[in-house]
Motif scaffolding. Structure first.
Motif, mmCIF file in Angstrom:
data_model
loop_
_atom_site.group_PDB
_atom_site.id
_atom_site.type_symbol
_atom_site.label_atom_id
_atom_site.label_comp_id
_atom_site.label_asym_id
_atom_site.label_seq_id
_atom_site.Cartn_x
_atom_site.Cartn_y
_atom_site.Cartn_z
ATOM 1 N N VAL A 171 38.579 93.578 36.846
ATOM 2 C CA VAL A 171 39.272 94.851 36.731
ATOM 3 C C VAL A 171 40.275 94.956 37.873
ATOM 4 O O VAL A 171 39.904 94.837 39.048
ATOM 5 C CB VAL A 171 38.270 96.023 36.792
ATOM 6 N N VAL A 172 41.540 95.153 37.528
ATOM 7 C CA VAL A 172 42.600 95.274 38.526
ATOM 8 C C VAL A 172 43.201 96.668 38.436
ATOM 9 O O VAL A 172 43.676 97.073 37.362
ATOM 10 C CB VAL A 172 43.682 94.199 38.321
ATOM 11 N N ASP A 173 43.152 97.396 39.534
ATOM 12 C CA ASP A 173 43.660 98.768 39.581
ATOM 13 C C ASP A 173 43.096 99.626 38.449
ATOM 14 O O ASP A 173 43.815 100.389 37.796
ATOM 15 C CB ASP A 173 45.187 98.774 39.556
ATOM 16 N N GLY A 174 41.801 99.450 38.199
ATOM 17 C CA GLY A 174 41.102 100.283 37.233
ATOM 18 C C GLY A 174 41.170 99.837 35.795
ATOM 19 O O GLY A 174 40.580 100.485 34.925
ATOM 20 N N VAL A 175 41.846 98.724 35.511
ATOM 21 C CA VAL A 175 42.008 98.256 34.131
ATOM 22 C C VAL A 175 41.487 96.827 34.003
ATOM 23 O O VAL A 175 41.911 95.934 34.749
ATOM 24 C CB VAL A 175 43.483 98.296 33.697
ATOM 25 N N PRO A 176 40.571 96.562 33.062
ATOM 26 C CA PRO A 176 40.121 95.187 32.835
ATOM 27 C C PRO A 176 41.276 94.302 32.366
ATOM 28 O O PRO A 176 41.982 94.635 31.411
ATOM 29 C CB PRO A 176 39.062 95.334 31.739
ATOM 30 N N VAL A 177 41.478 93.175 33.053
ATOM 31 C CA VAL A 177 42.572 92.264 32.705
ATOM 32 C C VAL A 177 42.068 90.892 32.283
ATOM 33 O O VAL A 177 42.819 90.105 31.704
ATOM 34 C CB VAL A 177 43.573 92.120 33.871
ATOM 35 N N PRO A 235 34.362 93.802 29.642
ATOM 36 C CA PRO A 235 35.146 92.704 29.056
ATOM 37 C C PRO A 235 35.789 93.063 27.725
ATOM 38 O O PRO A 235 36.812 92.483 27.346
ATOM 39 C CB PRO A 235 34.104 91.587 28.866
ATOM 40 N N PHE A 236 35.204 94.024 27.018
ATOM 41 C CA PHE A 236 35.677 94.309 25.667
ATOM 42 C C PHE A 236 36.952 95.139 25.652
ATOM 43 O O PHE A 236 37.666 95.149 24.647
ATOM 44 C CB PHE A 236 34.563 94.983 24.867
ATOM 45 N N GLN A 237 37.256 95.816 26.759
ATOM 46 C CA GLN A 237 38.522 96.545 26.792
ATOM 47 C C GLN A 237 39.695 95.584 26.659
ATOM 48 O O GLN A 237 40.639 95.837 25.928
ATOM 49 C CB GLN A 237 38.654 97.378 28.068
ATOM 50 N N VAL A 238 39.616 94.451 27.340
ATOM 51 C CA VAL A 238 40.694 93.469 27.235
ATOM 52 C C VAL A 238 40.514 92.587 26.000
ATOM 53 O O VAL A 238 41.498 92.255 25.316
ATOM 54 C CB VAL A 238 40.829 92.636 28.528
ATOM 55 N N PHE A 266 40.160 100.280 22.078
ATOM 56 C CA PHE A 266 38.963 100.467 22.891
ATOM 57 C C PHE A 266 39.113 101.790 23.620
ATOM 58 O O PHE A 266 40.060 101.967 24.402
ATOM 59 C CB PHE A 266 38.847 99.321 23.892
ATOM 60 N N THR A 267 38.216 102.748 23.357
ATOM 61 C CA THR A 267 38.223 104.021 24.068
ATOM 62 C C THR A 267 36.780 104.490 24.261
ATOM 63 O O THR A 267 35.852 103.930 23.681
ATOM 64 C CB THR A 267 38.979 105.139 23.307
ATOM 65 N N ASP A 268 36.634 105.563 25.064
ATOM 66 C CA ASP A 268 35.350 106.252 25.038
ATOM 67 C C ASP A 268 35.337 107.174 23.821
ATOM 68 O O ASP A 268 36.300 107.214 23.030
ATOM 69 C CB ASP A 268 35.076 106.980 26.352
#
Length: 259
Positions: free
Chosen positions: A106-112, A216-219, A228-230
């Motif tokens: 996760v980079v700056d709050g976002v999975p990359v 991992p699934f967000q990316v 991908f959301t809540d």
């Protein structure tokens, strides 16, 4: 080429290290099992995997932060490796082969970067931001993408455990989604989100999820063309619940899942 290629290469090596431990301990007669404060099980393999990955990261990415299910950590850093050493521990300790090691950067709050490795199934999935999503099995490696299903009445939906909807969200809301779709299953845990990413199923909502369960699934899902959301529709892996989809059905599913 992606600027995350080096991190993805490292994540794949971390998954190799995890597989070497989990494959050796799966169905072992001397597997040690304890209970955490939340009453979920943890095996000696869970701890061994996380410790092995942390050791490699300490050597190769000493400035990065690590958040793991077993050893804890923080998400409050610019670069955080988020680890679930064995997702599906209940399956693992019962001898069911549906479990995996989950690794995300996760980079700056976002999975990359995301890697999901399920050695007992002989399968692995991975993605890096801007580079697409991929899966491998005994037949080789291939790019993956979500399904093209555009109607809920044709959709295939999966969750982990319907009892969690009673405790954490709304059983009635989940059943409304089930009633609106073609077919429902409980593939559960990591597997259903991987199946969304590769287009085998269309929707996978979970009423409760920790960051290490789903990072991992967000990316992976978004790089496969999905969403991908809540459950409130925010694109975040730390919202306490999740909906992955092929994108086409996302808003309709969120509407039915609203309390």
């Amino acid at each position: 080429m992606s600027r995350h290629d080096a991190d993805l290469e490292l994540a794949l090596r971390l998954a190799d290290a995890a597989d070497a431990i989990t494959a050796a301990r799966f169905r072992a007669h001397d597997l040690a099992v304890e209970r955490k404060p939340d009453r979920t099980p943890v095996t000696d393999a869970d701890v061994a995997v996380e410790d092995a990955i942390r050791s490699i990261l300490t050597s190769e990415r000493p400035d990065d932060v690590v958040m793991g299910e077993e050893r804890g950590g923080t998400l409050d850093a610019s670069r955080v490796w988020v680890l679930d050493p064995i997702d599906g521990t209940k399956n693992f300790l019962r001898g069911v082969p549906v479990w995996a090691s989950l690794i995300a950067l996760v980079v700056d709050g976002v999975p990359v970067v995301g890697v999901v490795s399920a050695p007992a199934l002989g399968r692995r999935w991975w993605a890096a931001a801007g580079s697409g999503a991929f899966a491998s099995d005994s037949s080789g490696t291939r790019p993956i993408s979500v399904s093209g299903v555009r109607s809920l009445e044709d959709a295939y939906v999966s969750t982990t455990d319907i009892k969690t909807w009673v405790e954490y969200h709304s059983r009635e809301a989940f059943l409304a989604l089930v009633d609106a779709t073609w077919e429902s299953r409980a593939f559960g845990d990591f597997y259903q989100h991987c199946l969304v990413a590769e287009g085998a199923i269309d929707l996978a909502p979970e009423a409760v999820a920790n960051p290490w369960d789903i990072a991992p699934f967000q990316v992976l899902v978004t790089e496969a063309g999905g969403r991908f959301t809540d459950l409130s529709g925010v694109e975040r892996y730390d919202g306490g619940n999740v909906l992955t989809s092929n994108g086409h059905l996302h808003e309709a599913a969120l509407k039915l899942l609203a309390r």
